[in-house]
Design a protein around this motif. Structure first.
Motif, short mmCIF file in Angstrom:
data_model
loop_
_atom_site.label_atom_id
_atom_site.label_comp_id
_atom_site.label_asym_id
_atom_site.label_seq_id
_atom_site.Cartn_x
_atom_site.Cartn_y
_atom_site.Cartn_z
N PRO A 239 0.97 -1.15 0.07
CA PRO A 239 0.09 -0.12 -0.09
C PRO A 239 0.89 1.30 -0.22
CG PRO A 239 -0.10 -1.13 2.12
CD PRO A 239 0.63 -2.05 1.22
N GLU A 240 2.18 1.07 0.28
CA GLU A 240 3.07 2.08 -0.05
C GLU A 240 4.49 1.63 -0.77
OE1 GLU A 240 4.11 3.91 3.95
OE2 GLU A 240 2.93 5.44 3.48
N LEU A 241 4.75 2.53 -1.48
CA LEU A 241 6.06 2.27 -2.14
C LEU A 241 7.05 3.09 -1.95
CD1 LEU A 241 4.67 1.09 -6.10
CD2 LEU A 241 5.20 -0.34 -4.19
N ASP A 242 8.13 2.93 -1.98
CA ASP A 242 9.46 3.67 -1.99
C ASP A 242 9.64 4.41 -3.32
OD1 ASP A 242 10.42 3.48 0.50
OD2 ASP A 242 11.30 1.59 0.00
N LEU A 243 9.38 5.70 -3.40
CA LEU A 243 9.75 6.43 -4.35
C LEU A 243 11.28 6.61 -4.76
CD1 LEU A 243 9.18 8.56 -7.08
CD2 LEU A 243 9.11 10.36 -5.09
N VAL A 244 11.75 6.03 -5.75
CA VAL A 244 13.34 6.30 -5.93
C VAL A 244 13.73 7.00 -7.10
CG1 VAL A 244 13.67 3.83 -5.21
CG2 VAL A 244 13.31 4.19 -7.37
N ASP A 245 14.98 7.50 -6.68
CA ASP A 245 15.58 8.41 -7.85
C ASP A 245 16.24 7.60 -8.93
OD1 ASP A 245 18.17 7.59 -7.18
OD2 ASP A 245 18.37 9.25 -5.67
N GLU A 246 16.82 8.20 -9.99
CA GLU A 246 17.26 7.31 -10.97
C GLU A 246 18.34 6.25 -10.60
OE1 GLU A 246 18.89 11.69 -11.06
OE2 GLU A 246 17.02 10.79 -10.85
N ASN A 247 19.01 6.65 -9.41
CA ASN A 247 19.99 5.46 -9.09
C ASN A 247 19.49 4.69 -8.19
OD1 ASN A 247 22.23 6.93 -10.32
ND2 ASN A 247 21.93 8.45 -8.60
N TYR A 248 18.14 4.60 -8.01
CA TYR A 248 17.21 3.77 -7.36
C TYR A 248 17.29 4.05 -5.96
CZ TYR A 248 16.06 1.31 -11.58
OH TYR A 248 15.52 1.22 -12.70
N GLU A 249 17.83 5.01 -5.43
CA GLU A 249 17.76 5.71 -3.87
C GLU A 249 16.47 5.84 -3.58
OE1 GLU A 249 20.25 5.00 -2.00
OE2 GLU A 249 21.63 4.00 -3.60
N PRO A 250 15.93 5.45 -2.23
CA PRO A 250 14.65 5.92 -2.04
C PRO A 250 14.77 7.33 -1.65
CG PRO A 250 15.59 4.37 -0.45
CD PRO A 250 16.80 4.42 -1.52
N ILE A 251 13.58 8.02 -1.93
CA ILE A 251 13.43 9.48 -1.81
C ILE A 251 12.35 9.51 -0.57
CG2 ILE A 251 12.67 11.57 -2.64
CD1 ILE A 251 13.55 10.51 -5.38
N GLU A 252 11.20 9.16 -0.88
CA GLU A 252 10.13 9.23 0.21
C GLU A 252 9.09 7.99 -0.30
OE1 GLU A 252 8.91 13.00 -1.08
OE2 GLU A 252 7.20 12.39 -1.86
N LYS A 253 8.17 7.86 0.74
CA LYS A 253 7.10 6.56 0.56
C LYS A 253 6.01 7.30 -0.33
CE LYS A 253 8.58 3.73 3.46
NZ LYS A 253 8.96 2.17 3.04
N ARG A 254 5.38 6.80 -1.11
CA ARG A 254 4.02 7.04 -1.78
C ARG A 254 3.03 5.96 -1.60
NH1 ARG A 254 4.37 11.61 -5.39
NH2 ARG A 254 6.11 12.67 -4.79
N LYS A 255 1.69 6.38 -1.31
CA LYS A 255 0.43 5.63 -1.25
C LYS A 255 0.35 5.02 -2.39
CE LYS A 255 -1.45 7.03 2.95
NZ LYS A 255 -2.13 7.95 3.69
N LYS A 256 -0.32 3.60 -2.45
CA LYS A 256 -0.64 3.01 -3.69
C LYS A 256 -1.76 2.59 -3.51
CE LYS A 256 1.26 -0.68 -5.08
NZ LYS A 256 0.23 -2.06 -4.89
N THR A 257 -3.01 2.73 -4.31
CA THR A 257 -4.20 2.30 -4.02
C THR A 257 -4.68 1.00 -5.20
OG1 THR A 257 -5.46 3.93 -5.38
CG2 THR A 257 -5.44 4.00 -2.89
N ALA A 258 -4.02 1.11 -6.43
CA ALA A 258 -3.74 -0.01 -7.02
C ALA A 258 -3.49 -1.26 -6.62
CB ALA A 258 -3.22 0.37 -8.58
N HIS A 259 -3.98 -2.30 -7.13
CA HIS A 259 -3.33 -3.80 -6.68
C HIS A 259 -2.28 -4.13 -7.34
CE1 HIS A 259 -7.93 -3.61 -6.57
NE2 HIS A 259 -7.63 -4.16 -5.54
N ASP A 260 -1.49 -5.02 -6.76
CA ASP A 260 -0.30 -5.67 -7.41
C ASP A 260 -0.18 -7.07 -7.31
OD1 ASP A 260 0.14 -6.22 -4.43
OD2 ASP A 260 1.18 -4.34 -3.95
#
Lengths: 369, 369
Positions: B218-239
């Motif tokens: 329900p939360e994903l790590d938003l990452v930069d182009e080097n795949y370093e996590p920046i912050e959490k983002r909520k997700k409501t779509a299914h996985d």
């Protein structure tokens, strides 16, 4: 001084060869924990010829379940016959106050199984059911990996197997399995054993089951020993099982599919468990859809690491898993992860199967726990 | 004299690289059937830099959909942008009476898709949707094998894939996919393309769908182009998507499972079709869960014969399937099995997805045809 061995009266050992001769007998002949003291078959002659064939000395032979149940030299009655006969053979043993082992499925249906459990409880006897995939070294290894937390949160598991049964033909010895009422079919036997292993490894029952059951072969060719077709026989049991569900303990998706016969593509058993941190894949050999008999390989991948085969003990033969269950019943090997699967577990599995039938029939999502 | 090439106005070609630059552009640059005459991006500068980057001479550049729609040098508007923008970009093209190609999913939801189809019908324009797995040589080969009857009656099909999307992290460019309302997620995109291929190969829609949908992250790590996590983002779509169903045309069992991210175990795409006489297995490479882009191998086993790899043409690059769809729209390659997938097909697929949502939400078995 060690305890004296428990004395077993075995129902269903055939001189012609049978599951009992391949699984229980080799174990019982090598263990010091148990001693085979009596046999019961449909006739005394048949029991005698089994005793002769397997050089079993000093065993009493019987032609009916009441007689073997009442034998004072029998502590445990072991029932290894076709499912439809279980109920009638088990009851006398329970009434005589004997401990009872029965193959899985315990009975034709949940009602019979519950009645047997109630009687066992009233009599205060010990019970065991032959859900012996739980003793498979591969299954135990998978259970240990899941319990270690290496896979993280379990997101889903997907199992695909071929059930060997009902692949367009049927042999005389399996005709009893054709009517759905017999409770001895692709759903109850190979699928039942495999999903029991699934629940055991993941330490969870299933919830919200949706099932699609098909009978793609409403008629099978009855074949002789050379696989030549003799005549058509009607089948009402299902031969293709599809379920999706969730794990009670964490909500991971559960997808299980069982197809009839043998795989043509080498995919007799493929089971993957997908976690947030790692995944494992179990792959069976030919006939591997019967995971209780045919040991799958176990491969593990954690994080970014490569997929690697996990070393597991080899089950030497068909008697291995069954023997470890008997050992566990005698208190041996429990420290190594072997366990006793009782009729309480069997009833839960029967409840799961009834939930699957309800879902398939009514198009609903069903629960059993 | 050959017909003059149809003139295409492309919405969504980015100088930074995009699906359009990898799939549509290489085809449009080599074909004589079409000519790229206009580009539209969110700004005119961005459209200009795409024109410069890809050495596109004599293309008009626009910053809004009405302008490109009204360009008299545009016969077909092609929309290759994020799903949530489809509706707003497509409508002006339809209103201007232009033929329209749109990527799949056609729109955020069924209601939007139906509205677009109705308008297209009113305007009498031609439509195509980018369900380009139907042009994959492997999918066409599988379809041909099924149609030949070699597999006999189809008893069941089981598909397992990883959807690449939503594997615990998310990149800036995919943030738009997080809300379920965007209609651009694991269910609609990789699963949608794959199940469209399934229906196409088996020449059947699905009935009595039971679905289990999960949102394990329900939360994903938003990452930069080097795949370093920046912050959490909520997700409501299914996985995680699990369905079972039956084939409308013959009742075979259908089991499809899609998991998030990439496979750790090398099982990014495994699809088996099991008939009474034969079976085929399609296996994809890494990222193969996007079967519309990554070509699976095809293996066939008939009767007692060994499983053999079937020779299929190799799709040279990501533009192959897309190009064959464009060809087919111009009437080329239809004799070789390539086909035109229209918005009528897209609406059917949207209806299937809505049925899956209904089933998952209400615990019912759902139909859409």
């Amino acid at each position: 001084m060690a305890d004296s061995p428990k004395r077993i009266g075995l129902i269903g050992l055939s001189a012609k060869g049978s599951w009992a001769s391949r699984s229980h007998l080799p174990y019982l002949q090598r263990t010091s924990l148990y001693q085979l003291t009596a046999l019961q078959n449909s006739s005394q002659a048949s029991a005698e010829s089994a005793a002769t064939k397997y050089s079993l000395k000093n065993v009493s032979v019987y032609d009916n379940p009441t007689a073997i149940a009442k034998d004072p030299n029998v502590d445990i009655v072991a029932v290894s016959v076709n499912v439809p006969q279980h109920y009638d053979l088990i009851r006398p043993a329970l009434e005589a106050g004997k401990d009872v082992f029965s193959e899985w499925p315990l009975a034709r249906n949940l009602a019979e199984a519950e009645e047997l459990v109630q009687l066992a409880n009233e009599k205060g006897v010990r019970t065991m059911v032959g859900l012996q995939a739980r003793q498979s070294p591969s299954i135990l290894q998978a259970k240990e990996i899941v319990a270690s937390g290496k896979l993280g949160k379990i997101m889903g598991t997907t199992m695909f197997g071929h059930g060997l049964l009902f692949g367009g033909i049927i042999q005389e010895s399996l005709l009893y399995a054709l009517p759905i009422e017999a409770g001895a079919n692709l759903l109850t036997i190979p699928f039942g054993h495999a999903v029991d292993a699934l629940c055991y490894v993941l330490n969870s029952e299933l919830k919200d089951i949706s099932a699609t059951l098909s009978n793609h072969y409403p008629e099978l060719d009855l074949v002789d020993e050379n696989y030549e077709p003799i005549e058509k026989r009607k089948k009402t049991a299902h031969d293709f099982v599809s379920i999706n569900a969730s794990l009670v303990n964490g909500g991971g998706n559960v997808d299980v599919t069982y197809a009839p016969g043998l795989s043509r593509t080498g995919r007799d058993f493929v089971w993957e468990i997908i976690g947030t941190e790692g995944s494992i894949v179990l792959e069976g050999p030919k006939m591997g859809g019967h995971v209780q008999m045919f040991q799958p390989s176990v491969k593990l991948a954690v994080g970014q690491e490569e997929l690697k085969e996990v070393k597991v003990d080899k089950a030497a033969d068909t008697s291995f898993n069954v023997g470890k269950a008997w050992d566990a019943w005698a208190g041996v090997g429990l420290d190594k992860g072997y366990s006793v699967t009782t009729w309480k577990d069997a009833v839960l599995r029967h409840k799961m199967i009834e939930a699957i039938y309800r879902s398939a029939e009514k198009g609903t999502r069903e629960n059993y726990v």
